[in-house]
Scaffold this motif. Structure first.
Motif, mmCIF file in Angstrom:
data_model
loop_
_atom_site.group_PDB
_atom_site.id
_atom_site.type_symbol
_atom_site.label_atom_id
_atom_site.label_comp_id
_atom_site.label_asym_id
_atom_site.label_seq_id
_atom_site.Cartn_x
_atom_site.Cartn_y
_atom_site.Cartn_z
ATOM 1 N N GLY A 152 0.789 -1.230 0.000
ATOM 2 C CA GLY A 152 0.000 0.000 0.000
ATOM 3 C C GLY A 152 0.819 1.276 0.000
ATOM 4 O O GLY A 152 2.045 1.258 0.078
ATOM 5 N N ALA A 153 0.093 2.402 -0.036
ATOM 6 C CA ALA A 153 0.713 3.724 -0.136
ATOM 7 C C ALA A 153 1.691 3.996 0.987
ATOM 8 O O ALA A 153 2.730 4.639 0.782
ATOM 9 C CB ALA A 153 -0.374 4.793 -0.136
ATOM 10 N N ASN A 154 1.375 3.499 2.181
ATOM 11 C CA ASN A 154 2.212 3.820 3.345
ATOM 12 C C ASN A 154 3.598 3.195 3.281
ATOM 13 O O ASN A 154 4.488 3.590 4.023
ATOM 14 C CB ASN A 154 1.499 3.415 4.642
ATOM 15 C CG ASN A 154 1.012 1.975 4.631
ATOM 16 O OD1 ASN A 154 0.779 1.406 3.576
ATOM 17 N ND2 ASN A 154 0.838 1.399 5.798
ATOM 18 N N LYS A 189 -3.549 7.875 7.590
ATOM 19 C CA LYS A 189 -2.334 7.313 6.990
ATOM 20 C C LYS A 189 -2.272 7.621 5.499
ATOM 21 O O LYS A 189 -1.217 7.899 4.945
ATOM 22 C CB LYS A 189 -2.272 5.795 7.212
ATOM 23 C CG LYS A 189 -1.849 5.391 8.600
ATOM 24 C CD LYS A 189 -1.727 3.890 8.700
ATOM 25 C CE LYS A 189 -1.341 3.481 10.121
ATOM 26 N NZ LYS A 189 -1.313 2.009 10.275
ATOM 27 N N PHE A 190 -3.427 7.537 4.845
ATOM 28 C CA PHE A 190 -3.507 7.821 3.408
ATOM 29 C C PHE A 190 -3.097 9.266 3.129
ATOM 30 O O PHE A 190 -2.252 9.534 2.271
ATOM 31 C CB PHE A 190 -4.929 7.557 2.919
ATOM 32 C CG PHE A 190 -5.105 7.678 1.428
ATOM 33 C CD1 PHE A 190 -4.665 6.681 0.571
ATOM 34 C CD2 PHE A 190 -5.733 8.790 0.882
ATOM 35 C CE1 PHE A 190 -4.836 6.795 -0.802
ATOM 36 C CE2 PHE A 190 -5.912 8.907 -0.493
ATOM 37 C CZ PHE A 190 -5.466 7.899 -1.327
ATOM 38 N N LYS A 200 -11.914 19.551 -6.127
ATOM 39 C CA LYS A 200 -10.882 20.524 -5.749
ATOM 40 C C LYS A 200 -11.191 21.188 -4.406
ATOM 41 O O LYS A 200 -10.288 21.565 -3.662
ATOM 42 C CB LYS A 200 -10.746 21.577 -6.844
ATOM 43 C CG LYS A 200 -9.342 22.064 -7.048
ATOM 44 C CD LYS A 200 -9.199 22.795 -8.365
ATOM 45 C CE LYS A 200 -7.738 22.798 -8.784
ATOM 46 N NZ LYS A 200 -7.537 23.345 -10.117
ATOM 47 N N VAL A 201 -12.450 21.350 -4.107
ATOM 48 C CA VAL A 201 -12.846 22.038 -2.865
ATOM 49 C C VAL A 201 -12.638 21.166 -1.628
ATOM 50 O O VAL A 201 -12.675 21.661 -0.503
ATOM 51 C CB VAL A 201 -14.330 22.489 -2.938
ATOM 52 C CG1 VAL A 201 -14.505 23.559 -4.006
ATOM 53 C CG2 VAL A 201 -15.251 21.310 -3.194
ATOM 54 N N ILE A 202 -12.417 19.868 -1.827
ATOM 55 C CA ILE A 202 -12.217 18.951 -0.697
ATOM 56 C C ILE A 202 -10.738 18.945 -0.344
ATOM 57 O O ILE A 202 -9.889 18.585 -1.160
ATOM 58 C CB ILE A 202 -12.706 17.528 -1.050
ATOM 59 C CG1 ILE A 202 -14.188 17.565 -1.438
ATOM 60 C CG2 ILE A 202 -12.465 16.575 0.113
ATOM 61 C CD1 ILE A 202 -14.726 16.248 -1.971
ATOM 62 N N ASN A 203 -10.412 19.329 0.876
ATOM 63 C CA ASN A 203 -9.011 19.452 1.301
ATOM 64 C C ASN A 203 -8.347 18.120 1.644
ATOM 65 O O ASN A 203 -7.142 17.970 1.507
ATOM 66 C CB ASN A 203 -8.904 20.395 2.508
ATOM 67 C CG ASN A 203 -9.267 21.821 2.137
ATOM 68 O OD1 ASN A 203 -8.995 22.258 1.020
ATOM 69 N ND2 ASN A 203 -9.904 22.538 3.037
ATOM 70 N N SER A 204 -9.117 17.155 2.084
ATOM 71 C CA SER A 204 -8.569 15.862 2.490
ATOM 72 C C SER A 204 -8.527 14.912 1.305
ATOM 73 O O SER A 204 -9.547 14.671 0.650
ATOM 74 C CB SER A 204 -9.427 15.267 3.606
ATOM 75 O OG SER A 204 -9.029 13.957 3.879
ATOM 76 N N TYR A 205 -7.347 14.352 1.007
ATOM 77 C CA TYR A 205 -7.209 13.412 -0.111
ATOM 78 C C TYR A 205 -8.121 12.210 0.071
ATOM 79 O O TYR A 205 -8.729 11.720 -0.879
ATOM 80 C CB TYR A 205 -5.761 12.923 -0.222
ATOM 81 C CG TYR A 205 -4.746 14.018 -0.430
ATOM 82 C CD1 TYR A 205 -4.711 14.743 -1.612
ATOM 83 C CD2 TYR A 205 -3.817 14.323 0.559
ATOM 84 C CE1 TYR A 205 -3.775 15.752 -1.812
ATOM 85 C CE2 TYR A 205 -2.877 15.328 0.374
ATOM 86 C CZ TYR A 205 -2.867 16.037 -0.806
ATOM 87 O OH TYR A 205 -1.948 17.036 -0.996
ATOM 88 N N SER A 206 -8.214 11.725 1.297
ATOM 89 C CA SER A 206 -8.975 10.498 1.577
ATOM 90 C C SER A 206 -10.479 10.679 1.396
ATOM 91 O O SER A 206 -11.204 9.710 1.205
ATOM 92 C CB SER A 206 -8.687 10.007 2.995
ATOM 93 O OG SER A 206 -8.985 11.019 3.934
#
Length: 198
Positions: free
Chosen positions: A56-58, A89-90, A172-178
């Motif tokens: 995974g990404a981590n 974590k993501f 774009k308006v959502i600050n959290s990637y997850s």
């Protein structure tokens, strides 16, 4: 992606090559699905090394550093899914990847969203299982790790890029990637590889 004659022993770039072509490393979370897809691009004006880590990404960042110790790549792209990774974590993984100067290429919930966007613009939040069901409606014979998805979908690539760009504008308006679901920026790596195609 032919790299024959470029990588010598232990994956080192051969010296005294006639023309300097960029050396691109793609480290994928999946050992097969993403690796098969990116290995299928007919790149002739760059040297591309695609590695499937099955992690995974981590932990992909550690894997990238391992490859980077062996060869100084001009570009490093890390490809992974949100899947079951904890939100915090993501988000932290993506920030760390960017901090190191690498390119995070991620999909939420899964890589198959990129395939789905070749057929339809989908903007409603979905799970991995839902995404796979939707994809099987378009490609009934689809199974994980199928090796010819690039060939099957390449004629629809422009639509997929357009759909992914539209998704990106919406999220774009959502600050959290997850929290971006559905979302994929696979198109950025696709566009980069297409620059070096025949």
């Amino acid at each position: 992606m032919s790299r024959k004659g470029y990588f010598g022993k232990k994956g080192k770039r051969r010296k005294n090559t006639r023309e300097i072509k960029p050396l691109i490393l793609i480290v994928c979370e999946g050992e097969k699905t993403e690796k098969y897809y990116f290995d299928s691009f007919e790149v002739s004006n760059a040297y591309v090394k695609v590695e499937g880590e099955g992690r995974g990404a981590n932990v992909l960042l550690k894997a990238a550093k391992k490859y980077f110790k062996k060869e100084k790549f001009d570009q490093v792209w890390l490809v992974f899914d949100k899947d079951e990774i904890d939100d915090q974590k993501f988000d932290e993984s993506i920030k760390e990847i960017k901090k190191k100067g690498y390119n995070p290429i991620y999909s939420n919930p899964c890589f198959e969203l990129w395939y789905l966007l070749h057929f339809v613009f989908y903007q409603t939040s979905l799970s991995k299982e839902h995404c796979l069901r939707k994809l099987k409606e378009k490609i009934p014979e689809y199974e994980k790790n199928i090796g010819d998805m690039y060939e099957r979908l390449k004629d629809k690539m422009k639509l997929a890029i357009k759909n992914a760009e539209n998704l990106e504008k919406q999220k774009k308006v959502i600050n959290s990637y997850s929290k971006k679901n559905p979302y994929t920026n696979v198109y950025k790596l696709v566009e980069e590889l297409r620059k070096y195609e025949r």
